[in-house]
Design an enzyme around this catalytic site. Sequence first.
Site, short mmCIF file in Angstrom:
data_model
loop_
_atom_site.label_atom_id
_atom_site.label_comp_id
_atom_site.label_asym_id
_atom_site.label_seq_id
_atom_site.Cartn_x
_atom_site.Cartn_y
_atom_site.Cartn_z
N CYS A 1 0.87 -1.17 0.00
CA CYS A 1 0.00 0.00 0.00
C CYS A 1 0.91 1.21 0.00
O CYS A 1 2.12 1.10 0.12
CB CYS A 1 -0.85 0.04 1.26
SG CYS A 1 -1.86 -1.43 1.50
N TRP B 1 -3.79 -1.64 -1.25
CA TRP B 1 -3.73 -2.87 -2.05
C TRP B 1 -4.14 -3.96 -1.07
O TRP B 1 -3.39 -4.29 -0.14
CB TRP B 1 -2.31 -3.07 -2.55
CG TRP B 1 -2.15 -4.29 -3.41
CD1 TRP B 1 -1.61 -5.48 -3.03
CD2 TRP B 1 -2.51 -4.42 -4.77
NE1 TRP B 1 -1.62 -6.33 -4.10
CE2 TRP B 1 -2.17 -5.72 -5.18
CE3 TRP B 1 -3.11 -3.56 -5.70
CZ2 TRP B 1 -2.40 -6.19 -6.46
CZ3 TRP B 1 -3.33 -4.04 -6.99
CH2 TRP B 1 -2.99 -5.33 -7.35
N LYS C 1 10.89 -12.92 -21.67
CA LYS C 1 11.16 -11.52 -21.30
C LYS C 1 11.93 -10.83 -22.40
O LYS C 1 11.66 -9.71 -22.77
CB LYS C 1 11.97 -11.52 -20.00
CG LYS C 1 11.61 -10.53 -18.96
CD LYS C 1 10.44 -10.82 -18.08
CE LYS C 1 9.15 -11.09 -18.78
NZ LYS C 1 8.09 -11.53 -17.94
N ARG D 1 1.13 1.73 -6.02
CA ARG D 1 1.27 0.77 -4.92
C ARG D 1 -0.06 0.11 -4.54
O ARG D 1 -0.09 -0.79 -3.70
CB ARG D 1 1.87 1.44 -3.68
CG ARG D 1 3.24 2.04 -3.93
CD ARG D 1 3.77 2.65 -2.66
NE ARG D 1 4.05 1.65 -1.65
CZ ARG D 1 5.20 1.00 -1.55
NH1 ARG D 1 6.18 1.25 -2.38
NH2 ARG D 1 5.37 0.10 -0.60
N GLU E 1 11.39 -18.45 -19.27
CA GLU E 1 10.97 -17.12 -18.83
C GLU E 1 11.98 -16.05 -19.30
O GLU E 1 11.58 -14.96 -19.73
CB GLU E 1 10.80 -17.10 -17.30
CG GLU E 1 10.49 -15.75 -16.70
CD GLU E 1 9.21 -15.08 -17.21
OE1 GLU E 1 8.43 -15.74 -17.91
OE2 GLU E 1 9.04 -13.89 -16.94
N GLU F 1 9.60 -10.29 -25.53
CA GLU F 1 8.45 -9.38 -25.45
C GLU F 1 8.84 -7.91 -25.34
O GLU F 1 8.07 -7.05 -25.74
CB GLU F 1 7.45 -9.79 -24.35
CG GLU F 1 7.88 -9.53 -22.94
CD GLU F 1 6.82 -9.96 -21.92
OE1 GLU F 1 5.63 -9.78 -22.17
OE2 GLU F 1 7.22 -10.46 -20.85
N ASN G 1 1.23 0.29 5.86
CA ASN G 1 1.64 -0.50 4.71
C ASN G 1 2.40 -1.70 5.25
O ASN G 1 3.36 -1.53 6.00
CB ASN G 1 2.56 0.34 3.80
CG ASN G 1 3.27 -0.53 2.77
OD1 ASN G 1 2.73 -1.53 2.31
ND2 ASN G 1 4.49 -0.15 2.42
N GLY G 2 1.97 -2.90 4.89
CA GLY G 2 2.67 -4.11 5.36
C GLY G 2 1.68 -5.14 5.87
O GLY G 2 0.48 -5.07 5.57
N LYS H 1 -1.63 -5.83 -20.60
CA LYS H 1 -1.30 -6.36 -19.28
C LYS H 1 -2.26 -7.48 -18.89
O LYS H 1 -1.85 -8.49 -18.33
CB LYS H 1 -1.34 -5.22 -18.25
CG LYS H 1 -0.91 -5.63 -16.84
CD LYS H 1 0.59 -5.92 -16.78
CE LYS H 1 1.02 -6.46 -15.43
NZ LYS H 1 2.32 -7.13 -15.49
N HIS I 1 18.62 -31.70 -30.72
CA HIS I 1 17.52 -32.24 -31.53
C HIS I 1 16.89 -31.17 -32.41
O HIS I 1 15.75 -31.33 -32.87
CB HIS I 1 16.48 -32.89 -30.61
CG HIS I 1 17.09 -33.95 -29.75
ND1 HIS I 1 17.45 -35.18 -30.24
CD2 HIS I 1 17.45 -33.93 -28.44
CE1 HIS I 1 18.00 -35.90 -29.27
NE2 HIS I 1 18.01 -35.16 -28.16
O1 M6R Z 1 -2.44 -11.92 -15.34
P1 M6R Z 1 -1.84 -13.27 -15.70
O2 M6R Z 1 -0.71 -13.63 -14.79
O3 M6R Z 1 -2.86 -14.35 -15.80
O4 M6R Z 1 -1.23 -13.06 -17.15
C1 M6R Z 1 -0.67 -14.14 -17.84
C2 M6R Z 1 0.16 -13.67 -19.02
O5 M6R Z 1 -0.62 -12.92 -19.90
C3 M6R Z 1 1.36 -12.81 -18.57
O6 M6R Z 1 2.15 -13.51 -17.66
C4 M6R Z 1 2.23 -12.41 -19.77
O7 M6R Z 1 2.83 -13.54 -20.32
C5 M6R Z 1 3.26 -11.37 -19.34
N1 M6R Z 1 3.09 -10.17 -20.09
C6 M6R Z 1 4.65 -11.79 -19.52
O8 M6R Z 1 5.56 -10.83 -19.08
#
Ligand code: M6R
Length: 624
Positions: free
Chosen positions: A2, A75, A487, A27, A483, A490, A101-102, A619, A506
């Site tokens: 928060c 939050w 990253k 936050r 992952e 994207e 906050n916490g 997002k 392979h």
């Molecule tokens: O809100 P979610 O965690 O369900 O979202 C899943 C994916 O859309 C999300 O992790 C996406 O792959 C990210 N943008 C990756 O950085």
Amino acid sequence: MCGIVGYVGKRQASGICLDGLKRLEYRGYDSAGISVLTEDGQLNSLKTVGKLSILCEALQQKPLSGALGIGHTRWATHGRPSQENSHPHISGNSRIAVVHNGIIENYQELREGLIRDGVKFASQTDSETMAHLVQKHYDGDLREAVCRAVRELHGAFAFGVICADSPGQLVAVRRFSPLVVGIGEGENFIASDMGAIRKETDKVYVIDDNEVASLTAEGVELTGLDGAAIEREVFVIPWPAEAAEKGGHKHFMHKEIHEQPDTIRACLTGRVASPDRPIMLDGLGLSEDEIRNMRRVVFTACGTAYHAGMTGRFLMEKLARIPSEVDLAAELRDRDPMVLDHTLCVVISQSGETADTLAALRSMKEKGAKILAVLNVVDSSIARESDGVIYIQAGPEIGVASTKCYTSQTLTLTMLALYFSQVRGTLTEDELRSYRQELLRLPESAKVLLAREDAIREVALKHYERTDALYLARGVNVPSAMEGALKMKEISYIHAEGYSAGEMKHGPIALIEPKCFTVAIAIAGEVYEKMIGNIMEIKARSGPMIVVATDGDARIPDAGVDPHAESDDFSAQPNDMVWVPPMPEMLSPILLGIPLQLLSYHTADLRGKDIDQPRNLAKTVTVE
Ligand code: M6R
């Protein structure tokens, strides 16, 4: 997570608090509120559910007047977003207001004690406990009352406290949650971060754990909980007011990467208290008998959350010895899985709204599986349809590329596997103690990794113009490789693939050429020797190589280097290194995201990309 702010001076506190809250909305935005002490000694509050703009409108209708005030943007962690759970929380005698906050770990116990003493609680929050405790200890000295109350608390917190009987005084204290005091002329401020008050002043005291700040318009007194005076140098904020929203960081993604020591700690709080105490996980919606009788666990999610799920699957099987599998949420339904009795489906999502994940949840529920969700956002659609929920407590994530939430999802799933191991007796007490000890070290290790950012940027500088990348790992870190590659692709738009290093021969090895760099994860552990073999195979094919390796490893920098090759051939060049501190292999996926996030971040930054909002991405993905 928060945000808290506070003001004492001669101007109207509500406007200054509101302005600070606007910069802290990142936050949390479940609810917001402000309390102000009027000149005639009345404590007036205004709280609204939802975004800060709603509080702004309410304040226009009903202004709060007074030169001492505190504010909060929430939050939700304990108690859903609602009017009564919004801060500031007010003591039973209506004289004390508190923002927090916490997480207060022992709030249940304290709450029960206070209720026995006749206190009536108005909310379901842990935070309200503090307002009543300060009232209990108040005998004319607000600073002392706050210290006495804090001595009763376990957990993480930053508080701002005002009292109608101590006009002109604002007291703040912290343990594990961030807090700064802003120093003005004839006025002073508190805030969760410098950005919230940068517009008002560039001079701050950065408050440390178990330190108390007592502010008046004229000055600031810093003490320990025992009342001993503390001398602190004034820190001058080096960035301009315009950079405040991102706390001086160039991008939200960068800010969120750097929040990870705090978000890891928040995720551990209340769950792993000490090496000698068992892990506690509330909200699972499963009895110990159900955990003992569990026959299968299915993890499902999308994108980054799916990679966290891959680690969850690995550890659940390895540590808790339950047959486990992991599926992309978009695929789970279509394969019409067979669900036997005693099946648990773990759905993982930052937003709790991802359409594919929700659809997978519904189909598994219909087939009779129990649903446990691992979520960040409280009160989401996935939370409402699950039998149990564990919150990762990472606070809002604004950058489209998930960073701190990936780390906290992976940590939560690791704790889940360890908790199941505890209940099922699949690990010895010594093994469990050692894991708990290592979990408690994670926030410090995260700090160490972040401190190496400059070296990672140097590595990015050497490779950012290449077109392709391969990320390789084995065992528990295959998800880290996947992952890392996600990253990279994207935000930098470099074509990147994450693979098990065992699969390389392979097919993917055909990609190796000077424009394609490889990131190999070869930390100390069971798969180390095999990883060296894979590194040598790539070097032999002149592939540029970046290796993530454990501090002090003397073999890796020159692994596969051919001294006889032409000097501009990558075979002849030492490997570029990303060094990480020693860590237990099974816990390494929690931390290895951090250097890989930094590598992607700096690569994308050097390529001049729109890091917080990469092209074509959103997002929250609410369509299938
Ligand atoms: O809100 P979610 O965690 O369900 O979202 C899943 C994916 O859309 C999300 O992790 C996406 O792959 C990210 N943008 C990756 O950085």
